[in-house]
Design an enzyme around this catalytic site. Structure first.
Site, PDB file in Angstrom:
ATOM      1  N   ARG A  70       0.838  -1.189   0.000  1.00 25.29           N
ATOM      2  CA  ARG A  70       0.000   0.000   0.000  1.00 25.29           C
ATOM      3  C   ARG A  70       0.879   1.247   0.000  1.00 25.29           C
ATOM      4  NH1 ARG A  70      -1.731   0.546   4.460  1.00 25.29           N
ATOM      5  NH2 ARG A  70      -1.131  -1.405   5.443  1.00 25.29           N
ATOM      6  N   TYR A 198      -1.690  -3.472  -6.934  1.00 25.43           N
ATOM      7  CA  TYR A 198      -1.396  -4.226  -5.727  1.00 25.43           C
ATOM      8  C   TYR A 198      -2.525  -4.206  -4.689  1.00 25.43           C
ATOM      9  CZ  TYR A 198       0.742  -6.475  -1.937  1.00 25.43           C
ATOM     10  OH  TYR A 198       0.968  -7.393  -0.958  1.00 25.43           O
ATOM     11  N   LYS A 207      -9.581  -2.417   1.781  1.00 23.99           N
ATOM     12  CA  LYS A 207      -9.319  -1.264   2.652  1.00 23.99           C
ATOM     13  C   LYS A 207     -10.108  -0.029   2.211  1.00 23.99           C
ATOM     14  CE  LYS A 207      -6.119  -3.804   4.542  1.00 23.99           C
ATOM     15  NZ  LYS A 207      -6.039  -4.299   5.877  1.00 23.99           N
ATOM     16  N   HIS A 227     -10.366  -2.511  11.681  1.00 24.54           N
ATOM     17  CA  HIS A 227      -9.281  -3.344  11.144  1.00 24.54           C
ATOM     18  C   HIS A 227      -9.025  -4.493  12.130  1.00 24.54           C
ATOM     19  CE1 HIS A 227      -4.854  -3.375   9.547  1.00 24.54           C
ATOM     20  NE2 HIS A 227      -5.621  -4.147   8.831  1.00 24.54           N
ATOM     21  N   SER A 249      -1.238  -3.965  10.070  1.00 27.10           N
ATOM     22  CA  SER A 249      -0.930  -4.924   9.001  1.00 27.10           C
ATOM     23  C   SER A 249       0.362  -5.665   9.316  1.00 27.10           C
ATOM     24  CB  SER A 249      -0.751  -4.185   7.677  1.00 27.10           C
ATOM     25  OG  SER A 249      -1.924  -3.489   7.362  1.00 27.10           O
ATOM     26  N   CYS A 251       1.055  -7.939  11.556  1.00 28.80           N
ATOM     27  CA  CYS A 251       1.380  -8.162  12.973  1.00 28.80           C
ATOM     28  C   CYS A 251       0.723  -9.438  13.486  1.00 28.80           C
ATOM     29  CB  CYS A 251       0.937  -6.977  13.828  1.00 28.80           C
ATOM     30  SG  CYS A 251       1.953  -5.525  13.600  1.00 28.80           S
ATOM     31  N   ASP A 276      -9.121  -9.851   9.000  1.00 30.18           N
ATOM     32  CA  ASP A 276      -8.616  -8.497   8.715  1.00 30.18           C
ATOM     33  C   ASP A 276      -9.598  -7.377   9.037  1.00 30.18           C
ATOM     34  OD1 ASP A 276      -6.491  -6.857   7.726  1.00 30.18           O
ATOM     35  OD2 ASP A 276      -7.569  -6.592   5.841  1.00 30.18           O
ATOM     36  N   ARG A 365       1.989 -12.134  -0.791  1.00 31.69           N
ATOM     37  CA  ARG A 365       0.664 -12.454  -0.249  1.00 31.69           C
ATOM     38  C   ARG A 365       0.067 -13.695  -0.891  1.00 31.69           C
ATOM     39  NH1 ARG A 365      -1.608  -8.848   3.835  1.00 31.69           N
ATOM     40  NH2 ARG A 365       0.056  -7.323   4.059  1.00 31.69           N
TER      41      ARG A 365
HETATM   42  O1  SAT Z   1      -2.501  -4.586   0.916  1.00 35.21           O
HETATM   43  S1  SAT Z   1      -3.553  -4.758   1.927  1.00 35.21           S
HETATM   44  O2  SAT Z   1      -3.971  -3.461   2.428  1.00 35.21           O
HETATM   45  O3  SAT Z   1      -4.690  -5.421   1.354  1.00 35.21           O
HETATM   46  C1  SAT Z   1      -2.969  -5.698   3.219  1.00 35.21           C
HETATM   47  C2  SAT Z   1      -2.668  -4.926   4.434  1.00 35.21           C
HETATM   48  O4  SAT Z   1      -1.820  -4.031   4.406  1.00 35.21           O
HETATM   49  O5  SAT Z   1      -3.270  -5.205   5.500  1.00 35.21           O
HETATM   50 MN    MN Z   2      -5.024  -5.434   7.115  1.00 33.82          MN
END
Ligand code: SAT
Ligand code: MN
Length: 581
Positions: A70, A198, A207, A227, A249, A251, A276, A365
């Protein structure tokens, strides 16, 4: 195909006039459509098939090396009044943002197919679910949205029934980082994202919609978009408690949501509802209830192995899309921490050379349908969601934050959530490992001014009869040599058990200035190689360090000025006074 919904039909027409695609494809969400798009991407090289014997129906996508996470510095919340976006967001005036983005979208889909993706965030029959439509020129986005959301025909039918939906316009453009913007217009329930293929930048249901836009909608409608993972913990006696846990993210949300009880915790079971995002509502029963708006996982690959997360390890062996992992000589996916096999090719497609860095990108991912998870809870499809016993905040902190503590009450819990800070990870572009403030793990995702968001959180005291307890955990404490003090992963269940015991009033706690900390004897460490001294340091509250932390947090709050709720200020003052005394 098209739609009977006139605003949707007109919007698709308008976007097509602007972007000038070769074809328009309305996604029905069928398996055939998925298979056809995979075949198309195998042809174009957007996907590569992995070893059919070891990893059936698994594919690798390599994103542009400049486009692997991101991009928070290029992410904007565009409200008419800058103050509504708050110091926590980058802001652009809506008219300027539309002008800028529309210029980029002008003609950008020439020679490409425009895909219309109707999707539903949440169980299709749930009154708490919300729909959206993403327009994109990326077939990779379409197949990911198929795994991550309830996408296609049924979502379109709901949109036609309800007439309302979030509009998300996306193009990968030319992937030029100079021409990359992720913009949100919460007042118009609209997202425009250009120049990135991405994850969080491109899968707009995630998000952009389910957090940034939804948090805005939630405030107006009296709920919360967070989140958070959602997990069910079933005791040997068959009693299940549901917890929603907010960590930044990368963690360990996915790992905690899919935790496998270690042998020492025989009889305990874990049920995953989400890994998530959670949408929280006050149910008719006066309890706070959670649904997972997503239907799949977009999880961090590195570190996943049979020991750290066997459920994830098993579920990504088939029918999964990998993004930016390495490969073995046999075309099996490979990543750091996999523990088996050896890398031959790195995530950029080059022969693997240790000098070039890791084989898998640290933010590589997997995308899979949540139903592939062996611990999937069928309640994830229940329209009413699950009642929460506890809300748990946490971050990645080498020092300071104890293993676990409980907030004294709801308002104090809001302070605990607001004061979350965590070391940055590879999930976002930028430096890794620096502590930054990440209130409620929502710093990158709250679609409006944090001051208003905290007021909204505080208001739940008047909205619900039976609020969950609020806790804070830290799995990441290290000693002076950089060794983790707590084993983490499956052993975290021992901490969840303390949390549940607290919710049930079964154990006491030690009152400290920052909250209620366990008595050492109430954390079951049987069978763990943890000395009394280590447990003591895991549960210690260093008053001096906490004073500094709270001073620094106070300065952070100052940035919110007049809008900051008095109640939060009071809670902060109370903790500071307790620390001084
Ligand atoms: O790239 S994402 O936002 O989908 C994954 C994340 O950062 O939690
Ligand atoms: Mn996340």
């Amino acid at each position: 195909m098209t739609s009977r919904n006139k605003p949707l039909h007109d919007w698709v027409d308008e976007v097509a006039r602007l972007t000038r695609p070769k074809n328009i494809h309305w996604c029905d969400g069928s398996q055939k459509e998925y298979d056809d798009l995979v075949a198309l991407m195998l042809d174009t090289g957007d996907l590569m098939e992995l070893n059919r014997d070891t990893n059936p129906n698994c594919f690798l996508h390599r994103s542009d090396p400049s486009d692997v996470a991101r991009v928070e510095h290029l992410t904007f919340v565009c409200t008419s009044d800058e103050k509504d976006a708050g110091p926590n967001n980058h802001w652009m005036a809506p008219a300027d943002a539309h002008r800028k983005l529309d210029a980029l979208f002008d003609g950008c889909m020439q020679g490409r197919t425009l895909y219309v993706i109707p999707y539903c965030m949440g169980p299709i029959e749930s009154p708490f679910a919300r729909c959206g439509v993403e327009i994109t020129d990326s077939p990779y986005v379409v197949v990911n949205m198929k795994l991550m959301t309830r996408m296609g025909k049924e979502a379109l039918e709901r949109i036609e029934r309800e007439g309302r939906f979030v509009k998300g316009l996306h193009s990968i453009g030319d992937l030029d980082p100079e021409r990359r913007f992720i913009t949100h217009f919460p007042e118009e329930l609209t997202i425009k994202s250009f120049g990135s293929g991405y994850g969080g930048n491109a899968l707009l249901g995630k998000k952009c919609h389910a957090l940034r836009i939804a948090s805005w909608q939630a405030r107006a409608e009296g709920w919360l978009a967070e989140h958070m993972l959602i997990v069910g913990v079933e005791s040997p006696a068959g009693e299940t408690h549901y917890l929603a846990c907010a960590f930044p993210s990368a963690c360990g949300k996915t790992n905690l949501a899919m935790l496998i009880p270690p042998e020492s915790q025989a009889g305990w079971k874990i049920w995953t509802l989400g890994d998530d995002i959670a949408w929280l509502h006050v149910g008719r029963d006066g309890r706070l209830r959670a649904i997972n708006p997503e239907a799949g996982y977009f999880g961090v690959v590195p570190g996943t192995n049979a020991k750290t997360n066997r459920n994830a390890y098993e579920m990504i062996r088939h029918d999964a899309i990998f993004t930016n992992v390495g490969l073995t000589a046999d075309k099996e996916p490979w990543w750091e921490g996999k523990r088996v096999g050896e890398p031959a090719i790195d995530w950029q497609g080059r022969p693997y050379e240790p000098g070039n860095g890791p084989a898998a990108h640290p933010n590589s991912r997997f995308t899979v349908d949540a139903k592939q998870n062996p611990s999937y809870s069928t309640l994830a499809d229940h329209p009413d969601g699950v009642p929460l016993s506890a809300i748990v905040f946490g971050g990645r902190r080498r020092e300071l934050a104890p293993l676990v503590y409980q907030a004294k009450d709801w308002a104090h819990g809001v302070l605990v959530g607001a004061s979350v800070a965590s070391e940055t990870t590879a999930a976002a572009a930028g430096e890794v490992g620096v502590v930054r403030r990440d209130p409620m793990a929502m710093k990158p995702f709250c679609g409006y001014n944090f001051a208003d968001y905290w007021s909204h959180w505080l208001s739940f005291e008047d909205r619900a009869d039976d609020l969950p307890g609020i806790f804070h955990v830290n799995w990441f404490r290290q000693d002076a040599d950089g060794q983790f003090l707590w084993p983490g992963f499956g052993e975290n269940l021992r901490v969840l058990r303390w949390i549940i015991d607290r919710c049930e009033g079964r154990v006491g706690a030690r009152s400290t200035p920052i909250g209620l900390v366990p008595h050492a004897e109430d954390i079951d460490v049987g069978g763990l190689a943890i000395s009394d001294a280590t447990l003591e340091s895991l549960l210690a509250v260093d008053t001096g360090k906490w004073r500094n932390e709270m001073d620094e947090f106070g300065e952070y709050l100052d940035a919110y000025g007049e809008r900051l709720p008095d109640k939060l200020r009071e809670e902060h003052e109370a903790v500071r006074e307790a620390l001084a005394g």
